[in-house]
Write an enzyme that holds these catalytic residues in place. Sequence first.
Site, PDB file in Angstrom:
ATOM      1  N   ASP A 150       0.837  -1.192   0.000  1.00 20.67           N
ATOM      2  CA  ASP A 150       0.000   0.000   0.000  1.00 20.67           C
ATOM      3  C   ASP A 150       0.882   1.256   0.000  1.00 20.67           C
ATOM      4  O   ASP A 150       0.702   2.156   0.828  1.00 20.67           O
ATOM      5  CB  ASP A 150      -0.965  -0.019   1.203  1.00 20.67           C
ATOM      6  CG  ASP A 150      -1.966   1.126   1.147  1.00 20.67           C
ATOM      7  OD1 ASP A 150      -2.200   1.652   0.037  1.00 20.67           O
ATOM      8  OD2 ASP A 150      -2.510   1.491   2.206  1.00 20.67           O
ATOM      9  N   HIS A 193      -2.523   0.667  11.990  1.00 21.98           N
ATOM     10  CA  HIS A 193      -2.330  -0.737  11.641  1.00 21.98           C
ATOM     11  C   HIS A 193      -0.854  -1.039  11.450  1.00 21.98           C
ATOM     12  O   HIS A 193      -0.058  -0.135  11.221  1.00 21.98           O
ATOM     13  CB  HIS A 193      -3.093  -1.069  10.348  1.00 21.98           C
ATOM     14  CG  HIS A 193      -2.927  -0.017   9.287  1.00 21.98           C
ATOM     15  ND1 HIS A 193      -3.832   1.002   9.091  1.00 21.98           N
ATOM     16  CD2 HIS A 193      -1.940   0.213   8.383  1.00 21.98           C
ATOM     17  CE1 HIS A 193      -3.421   1.791   8.119  1.00 21.98           C
ATOM     18  NE2 HIS A 193      -2.268   1.345   7.673  1.00 21.98           N
ATOM     19  N   GLN A 260      -3.047  -5.226   6.045  1.00 21.94           N
ATOM     20  CA  GLN A 260      -2.888  -4.146   7.029  1.00 21.94           C
ATOM     21  C   GLN A 260      -3.809  -4.418   8.212  1.00 21.94           C
ATOM     22  O   GLN A 260      -5.026  -4.235   8.111  1.00 21.94           O
ATOM     23  CB  GLN A 260      -3.209  -2.788   6.379  1.00 21.94           C
ATOM     24  CG  GLN A 260      -2.136  -2.332   5.403  1.00 21.94           C
ATOM     25  CD  GLN A 260      -2.617  -1.242   4.452  1.00 21.94           C
ATOM     26  OE1 GLN A 260      -3.546  -1.455   3.664  1.00 21.94           O
ATOM     27  NE2 GLN A 260      -1.990  -0.075   4.496  1.00 21.94           N
ATOM     28  N   ARG A 290       3.228  12.579  10.719  1.00 23.76           N
ATOM     29  CA  ARG A 290       1.925  12.620  10.052  1.00 23.76           C
ATOM     30  C   ARG A 290       1.124  11.434  10.575  1.00 23.76           C
ATOM     31  O   ARG A 290       1.484  10.281  10.385  1.00 23.76           O
ATOM     32  CB  ARG A 290       2.146  12.495   8.543  1.00 23.76           C
ATOM     33  CG  ARG A 290       0.894  12.266   7.717  1.00 23.76           C
ATOM     34  CD  ARG A 290       1.319  11.938   6.293  1.00 23.76           C
ATOM     35  NE  ARG A 290       0.234  11.675   5.381  1.00 23.76           N
ATOM     36  CZ  ARG A 290      -0.407  10.515   5.274  1.00 23.76           C
ATOM     37  NH1 ARG A 290      -0.128   9.507   6.073  1.00 23.76           N
ATOM     38  NH2 ARG A 290      -1.351  10.359   4.367  1.00 23.76           N
ATOM     39  N   ASP A 292      -1.202   8.942  10.341  1.00 24.41           N
ATOM     40  CA  ASP A 292      -1.900   8.302   9.233  1.00 24.41           C
ATOM     41  C   ASP A 292      -3.231   7.702   9.686  1.00 24.41           C
ATOM     42  O   ASP A 292      -3.293   7.042  10.725  1.00 24.41           O
ATOM     43  CB  ASP A 292      -0.984   7.183   8.690  1.00 24.41           C
ATOM     44  CG  ASP A 292      -1.595   6.490   7.491  1.00 24.41           C
ATOM     45  OD1 ASP A 292      -1.767   7.154   6.462  1.00 24.41           O
ATOM     46  OD2 ASP A 292      -1.919   5.287   7.603  1.00 24.41           O
ATOM     47  N   GLU A 334      -4.097  13.428   9.524  1.00 20.54           N
ATOM     48  CA  GLU A 334      -4.543  13.010   8.199  1.00 20.54           C
ATOM     49  C   GLU A 334      -5.975  12.490   8.322  1.00 20.54           C
ATOM     50  O   GLU A 334      -6.240  11.305   8.265  1.00 20.54           O
ATOM     51  CB  GLU A 334      -3.639  11.918   7.605  1.00 20.54           C
ATOM     52  CG  GLU A 334      -3.892  11.684   6.121  1.00 20.54           C
ATOM     53  CD  GLU A 334      -4.463  10.311   5.747  1.00 20.54           C
ATOM     54  OE1 GLU A 334      -4.936  10.154   4.611  1.00 20.54           O
ATOM     55  OE2 GLU A 334      -4.460   9.396   6.576  1.00 20.54           O
ATOM     56  N   HIS A 398      -0.215  11.980  -2.672  1.00 19.01           N
ATOM     57  CA  HIS A 398      -0.018  10.646  -3.254  1.00 19.01           C
ATOM     58  C   HIS A 398      -1.330   9.863  -3.339  1.00 19.01           C
ATOM     59  O   HIS A 398      -1.394   8.841  -3.991  1.00 19.01           O
ATOM     60  CB  HIS A 398       0.982   9.872  -2.402  1.00 19.01           C
ATOM     61  CG  HIS A 398       0.419   9.534  -1.055  1.00 19.01           C
ATOM     62  ND1 HIS A 398       0.167  10.501  -0.101  1.00 19.01           N
ATOM     63  CD2 HIS A 398       0.008   8.366  -0.535  1.00 19.01           C
ATOM     64  CE1 HIS A 398      -0.361   9.923   0.957  1.00 19.01           C
ATOM     65  NE2 HIS A 398      -0.465   8.638   0.736  1.00 19.01           N
TER      66      HIS A 398
HETATM   67  C1  GLC Z   1      -3.511   6.943   4.428  1.00  9.73           C
HETATM   68  C2  GLC Z   1      -2.510   6.982   3.307  1.00  9.73           C
HETATM   69  C3  GLC Z   1      -2.932   6.055   2.235  1.00  9.73           C
HETATM   70  C4  GLC Z   1      -3.071   4.673   2.807  1.00  9.73           C
HETATM   71  C5  GLC Z   1      -3.948   4.664   4.045  1.00  9.73           C
HETATM   72  C6  GLC Z   1      -3.786   3.396   4.813  1.00  9.73           C
HETATM   73  O1  GLC Z   1      -4.738   7.372   4.028  1.00  9.73           O
HETATM   74  O2  GLC Z   1      -2.383   8.295   2.829  1.00  9.73           O
HETATM   75  O3  GLC Z   1      -2.031   6.075   1.171  1.00  9.73           O
HETATM   76  O4  GLC Z   1      -3.641   3.843   1.845  1.00  9.73           O
HETATM   77  O5  GLC Z   1      -3.620   5.671   4.942  1.00  9.73           O
HETATM   78  O6  GLC Z   1      -2.598   3.402   5.550  1.00  9.73           O
HETATM   79  C1  GLC Z   2      -9.955   6.918   2.862  1.00  6.04           C
HETATM   80  C2  GLC Z   2      -9.429   7.348   4.158  1.00  6.04           C
HETATM   81  C3  GLC Z   2      -8.227   8.212   3.992  1.00  6.04           C
HETATM   82  C4  GLC Z   2      -7.240   7.623   3.002  1.00  6.04           C
HETATM   83  C5  GLC Z   2      -7.887   7.153   1.765  1.00  6.04           C
HETATM   84  C6  GLC Z   2      -6.921   6.376   0.934  1.00  6.04           C
HETATM   85  O1  GLC Z   2     -10.515   7.975   2.199  1.00  6.04           O
HETATM   86  O2  GLC Z   2     -10.404   8.075   4.874  1.00  6.04           O
HETATM   87  O3  GLC Z   2      -7.629   8.334   5.230  1.00  6.04           O
HETATM   88  O4  GLC Z   2      -6.337   8.609   2.624  1.00  6.04           O
HETATM   89  O5  GLC Z   2      -8.955   6.334   2.078  1.00  6.04           O
HETATM   90  O6  GLC Z   2      -7.418   6.327  -0.352  1.00  6.04           O
END
Ligand code: GLC
Ligand code: GLC
Length: 641
Positions: A150, A193, A260, A290, A292, A334, A398
Amino acid sequence: MKKTSRELLQNTTQLDIECEILLKRFSLSLKATAKGRWPILEERLQQTLPQLLPLYLNLYGERYDCYYHLEQLLKLLARALVQRPDYLLAEDEAPQQWHKSQTALGSACYVDLFAGDFNGLAQRIPYLKQTGINYLHLMPLFKAPEPNSDGGYAVSDYRKTMPHLGSMAQLSELMQKLHAEGIRPVLDFVFNHTSDEHRWAVKAKAGEQQFQDYYFFFDEQERDQYAPWLREIFPEIRRGSFTFEPAVGRWVWTTFNSFQWDLNYANPEVFNAMAEEMLFLANQGAAVLRLDALAFVWKEAGSNCENLSKAHTLIQAFNAVASIAAPALQFKSEAIVHPDEVVKYISPAECQLSYNPLLMALLWNSLATRKTRLLTESLQRRFAIDPYCSWVNYIRCHDDIGWTFDDNVAWQLGINPDHHRQFLNQFYTGQFAGSFASGVPFQQNPVTGDCRVAGMLASLTGVEQAVAANDQPKLAHALARIYLLNSVILSIGGLPLLYMGDELGLLNDYRYTQDEAKKDDSRWVNRVKVSEQQLAQATDASSLSGKIYAQLQQLIAVRSRLVALGSGSTEILQSGNQHLFAYRRQLDQQSVLCVVNFSEAPQPFTSLPASSWQDELTATRYQAPTITLQPYQVLWLTPAS
Ligand code: GLC
Ligand code: GLC
């Protein structure tokens, strides 16, 4: 029931007394662990334990072994403080409001795509400085499963890096170097995770109860107390939020990919273990972590398990932990969720920084519709945050673009939110007649019809189409859109975050479809490699990249001399014209009025309070009562005497 001030006073005193008793009880062993840094630790504990304790009790107070875990936590804080390098210890003493400056500028990159490895990145520091970057998010670089992790967001070991990038020791060295060059390094704290290859997961699979309790293992009945209320995050890849784990014979909670595994924070051992990993990263030199996927970290049966009140308690507890062992560390939220929920993570005691997904999504919305009402109305409600904290304003990252906005605001403007989201998806995936955008759909949900969009800035604003058609007028519009978007994130208030490659106008990379490990995740279309040659074009004004870069540089330069664009207040204005977006930045005597035309037609702006104005971007003078903005024009106006 509201407490009287007398009761509150009593409680506060009780809390102080309890903290004092705890400190006495633990001080011998803490002193032995903290060694020469005990005076620092003691002072910080006296200050911050009264914050940490109620949070910890709120999370774990009902457990018989709560105080045992608390003691373990304090000990690991002492160990982390001992390991903190001197240069970071010095930063701990400095005020941490650097993100309020009109020169604060961030960027995010994957180390391998941008520079190959850590050594390569060190060599690109001159490019970063030339661009004006002083905050650098190095996207996940931790040991992770291969080939699919991922994009690194499945961490197998928080203390090891991917071997092809270099070692953790090299990363540490790189981060110290970045600090010395005035660039604050940012790392991910992927704490919702771990990967299923993390040693805790491996032990859980081997049957160790202690580590099974680090995650959520359910039989079907238990699973169904949660499952019906959960949102599906990656529905194209896997339905639902649970994965059957054959080694254990039960379902494991997996909000994202099946590899995950969500951590179980109801277990204080998990909190402590992750606090230790967090401080390890802080001590390697991360100035910001950050956080996540922070909206998902607390689960309760019968709820959607997003944005629960204890998720906030948990993050505040991590914050209190950081204030004791690594006070210079800042958190970035985030939370890509409903705007009312996004703002709840932002406070000095929780996350000092936060992505601004509302601004991001609605900028794209205004480009598509050429109208600014939804943007204006939404931001008037949801832009104000604690003055100590800052938005991280971004255009692309990203990930995908999700159409996050408040449905009620849309309805009030006569917009059907569901239909509108469908329109936006069609528009940005180029299926809408006349659309300038070349994006790709991400995670179409067959049940809800929901979908998001992936793509690089230049492709989504029309450069890709214009270049393919060799259409100069179209290209001029596309470049104007990029300029416009950059101007807003650079001036609206907060830390602007550029996504590496976008500053050069790099286009989508469609080759992910040929890669087995990437083909099911269209976000790879906007995770592109940046070559040496492309970087060199930054300073070649005859190249397209050079033009885009030069426009951005001009904005950055003008911004850096307008202090109000740093720490000034922001007022979102009614522009009086549905195609114009306007806001005022104010600091003491300096006031900057920013006006942006989101349409391809000239638009009059008539809401001018003073009579004579100067546009700081072009040094042009304007006279009230009316200024006409050219197609996609941006003005940064200051009153002229
Ligand atoms: C955050 C990241 C995203 C990832 C997700 C799970 O949203 O930006 O790229 O897929 O978390 O960790
Ligand atoms: C969902 C989550 C976000 C993550 C994204 C990844 O929208 O809420 O945290 O960045 O998935 O595509």
